[in-house]
Design a protein around this motif. Structure first.
Motif, PDB file in Angstrom:
ATOM      1  N   PHE A  52       0.832  -1.207   0.000  1.00  0.00           N
ATOM      2  CA  PHE A  52       0.000   0.000   0.000  1.00  0.00           C
ATOM      3  C   PHE A  52       0.867   1.258   0.000  1.00  0.00           C
ATOM      4  O   PHE A  52       0.630   2.208  -0.763  1.00  0.00           O
ATOM      5  N   VAL A  53       1.903   1.253   0.838  1.00  0.00           N
ATOM      6  CA  VAL A  53       2.807   2.405   0.954  1.00  0.00           C
ATOM      7  C   VAL A  53       3.556   2.645  -0.362  1.00  0.00           C
ATOM      8  O   VAL A  53       3.696   3.786  -0.817  1.00  0.00           O
ATOM      9  N   LEU A  56       1.216   4.176  -2.920  1.00  0.00           N
ATOM     10  CA  LEU A  56       0.991   5.597  -2.654  1.00  0.00           C
ATOM     11  C   LEU A  56       2.199   6.428  -3.066  1.00  0.00           C
ATOM     12  O   LEU A  56       2.062   7.504  -3.646  1.00  0.00           O
ATOM     13  N   ALA A  57       3.391   5.915  -2.739  1.00  0.00           N
ATOM     14  CA  ALA A  57       4.621   6.647  -3.065  1.00  0.00           C
ATOM     15  C   ALA A  57       4.775   6.802  -4.568  1.00  0.00           C
ATOM     16  O   ALA A  57       5.202   7.854  -5.059  1.00  0.00           O
ATOM     17  N   ARG A  59       2.515   7.157  -6.699  1.00  0.00           N
ATOM     18  CA  ARG A  59       1.561   8.158  -7.208  1.00  0.00           C
ATOM     19  C   ARG A  59       1.849   9.561  -6.667  1.00  0.00           C
ATOM     20  O   ARG A  59       1.212  10.520  -7.096  1.00  0.00           O
ATOM     21  N   SER A  60       2.757   9.679  -5.711  1.00  0.00           N
ATOM     22  CA  SER A  60       3.031  10.982  -5.101  1.00  0.00           C
ATOM     23  C   SER A  60       3.936  11.820  -5.995  1.00  0.00           C
ATOM     24  O   SER A  60       4.495  11.326  -6.982  1.00  0.00           O
ATOM     25  N   ALA A 182       5.291  11.961   2.370  1.00  0.00           N
ATOM     26  CA  ALA A 182       5.351  10.772   1.522  1.00  0.00           C
ATOM     27  C   ALA A 182       6.605   9.960   1.799  1.00  0.00           C
ATOM     28  O   ALA A 182       6.578   8.717   1.792  1.00  0.00           O
ATOM     29  N   HIS A 226      -5.536   3.245   7.376  1.00  0.00           N
ATOM     30  CA  HIS A 226      -4.536   4.256   7.037  1.00  0.00           C
ATOM     31  C   HIS A 226      -5.024   5.168   5.919  1.00  0.00           C
ATOM     32  O   HIS A 226      -4.754   6.367   5.926  1.00  0.00           O
ATOM     33  N   TRP A 227      -5.752   4.613   4.951  1.00  0.00           N
ATOM     34  CA  TRP A 227      -6.290   5.439   3.869  1.00  0.00           C
ATOM     35  C   TRP A 227      -7.293   6.454   4.421  1.00  0.00           C
ATOM     36  O   TRP A 227      -7.262   7.641   4.050  1.00  0.00           O
ATOM     37  N   ILE A 230      -5.404   9.212   6.262  1.00  0.00           N
ATOM     38  CA  ILE A 230      -4.778  10.142   5.321  1.00  0.00           C
ATOM     39  C   ILE A 230      -5.819  11.112   4.758  1.00  0.00           C
ATOM     40  O   ILE A 230      -5.611  12.326   4.707  1.00  0.00           O
ATOM     41  N   ARG A 231      -6.972  10.566   4.337  1.00  0.00           N
ATOM     42  CA  ARG A 231      -8.048  11.410   3.814  1.00  0.00           C
ATOM     43  C   ARG A 231      -8.542  12.397   4.879  1.00  0.00           C
ATOM     44  O   ARG A 231      -8.844  13.555   4.566  1.00  0.00           O
ATOM     45  N   GLU A 234      -6.301  15.226   5.091  1.00  0.00           N
ATOM     46  CA  GLU A 234      -6.325  16.014   3.858  1.00  0.00           C
ATOM     47  C   GLU A 234      -7.477  17.014   3.860  1.00  0.00           C
ATOM     48  O   GLU A 234      -7.352  18.112   3.318  1.00  0.00           O
TER      49      GLU A 234
END
Length: 290
Positions: A52-53, A56-57, A59-60, A182, A226-227, A230-231, A234
């Motif tokens: 998952f990490v 995400l990385a 896409r960052s 990130a 975790h998602w 994070i949201r 945000e």
């Protein structure tokens, strides 16, 4: 907050959903750790977390190469190792003491962060926050009952988990001075996964088909939690939503009572109330100072 404004109602909703998911994750972790080695359970969970990490990385901003780049690699790796160790200790506490008492003690970690922020980060801790820390510590003592009969050393396990998580939180705050979020998140998942795999593979045990299903659900709740978190950060300021993180105490306790038959002692209720009150006051003071 990525330019999305400060939607506090949505942020609060996401935080409460996060605590519900993490409460379920605690129950699943306890069930699996009662049947299998804790290190193996955490290792499999971390494989999903690391995937998952990395996703995400990728896409960052800057992609994987940008996420890996850091001026303080050893501190970042230490954070990841500390967190995976804390998770192992926390799950062990669930098995030894149950979800209710373990979570009640663990929620003292914001107070430990406040107490350690002075010596470790050089931040000023005023007398009001020291009073709050003292009140929270009194709450922990009420829960642990060290002076009543023969003290059970197992009661210190969730306190150790809280201490480890507090140091992890302070290190996260420290590395944030130079690294992007990130980057920190990438090292949290990947370094933790590498270390727990090197250890956990030695404790592999065959699992039943049913428990593989529970393990898959544990991995899904970990990523989902975790998602959501994070949201949450945000869409709303952390200071506005952080007090609602204490809902995890309620959800984990309900899981412990409903599924595992944990007993809710009056001492736990009183102690947890003191810890939550002291934690909320500390958060309020940080917001005022900010």
């Amino acid at each position: 907050m990525n330019g999305q404004g400060n939607n506090v109602p949505l942020g609060i909703t996401l935080m409460i959903l996060t605590t519900m998911v993490f409460g379920g994750q605690d129950a699943l972790s306890r069930h699996l750790a009662e049947e299998y080695n804790v290190l193996m359970v955490v290792m499999i969970r971390y494989w999903f977390f690391a995937a998952f990490v990395i996703a995400l990385a990728a896409r960052s901003r800057g992609g994987l190469r940008g996420a890996v780049r850091t001026a303080q690699p050893w501190l970042q790796i230490l954070r990841g190792v500390l967190l995976v160790g804390e998770i192992c200790v926390a799950i062990l506490a669930f098995v030894l003491l149950g979800l209710v008492e373990s979570t009640a003690v663990f929620i003292s970690y914001p107070l430990l962060i406040a107490a350690l922020s002075g010596p470790l980060l050089g931040e000023h801790v005023g007398w009001r926050r020291w009073v709050a820390i003292g009140v929270g510590f009194a709450g922990v003592m009420i829960i642990l009952q060290p002076g009543r009969g023969v003290f059970d050393p197992a009661a210190l396990v969730p306190l150790l988990a809280a201490f480890m998580f507090a140091v992890y939180g302070l290190l996260t705050r420290y590395v944030a001075r130079k690294d992007r979020a990130a980057t920190s998140f990438f090292y949290t998942g990947v370094s933790g996964a590498v270390v727990i795999t090197l250890i956990g593979l030695w404790f592999w045990e065959p699992m039943t088909a049913a428990d593989w299903g529970w393990m898959l659900l544990l991995c899904i709740t970990g990523v989902t939690g975790h998602w959501l978190l994070i949201r949450c950060y945000e869409v709303a300021e952390a200071s506005a939503v952080q007090p609602f993180a204490y809902f995890q105490l309620m959800f984990s306790s309900l899981m412990g009572i409903w599924i595992f038959g944990d007993v809710l002692r009056m001492g736990v209720v009183v102690g947890a109330a003191l810890i939550v009150a002291a934690g909320l006051f500390t958060l309020w003071r940080e917001r005022v100072k900010g």
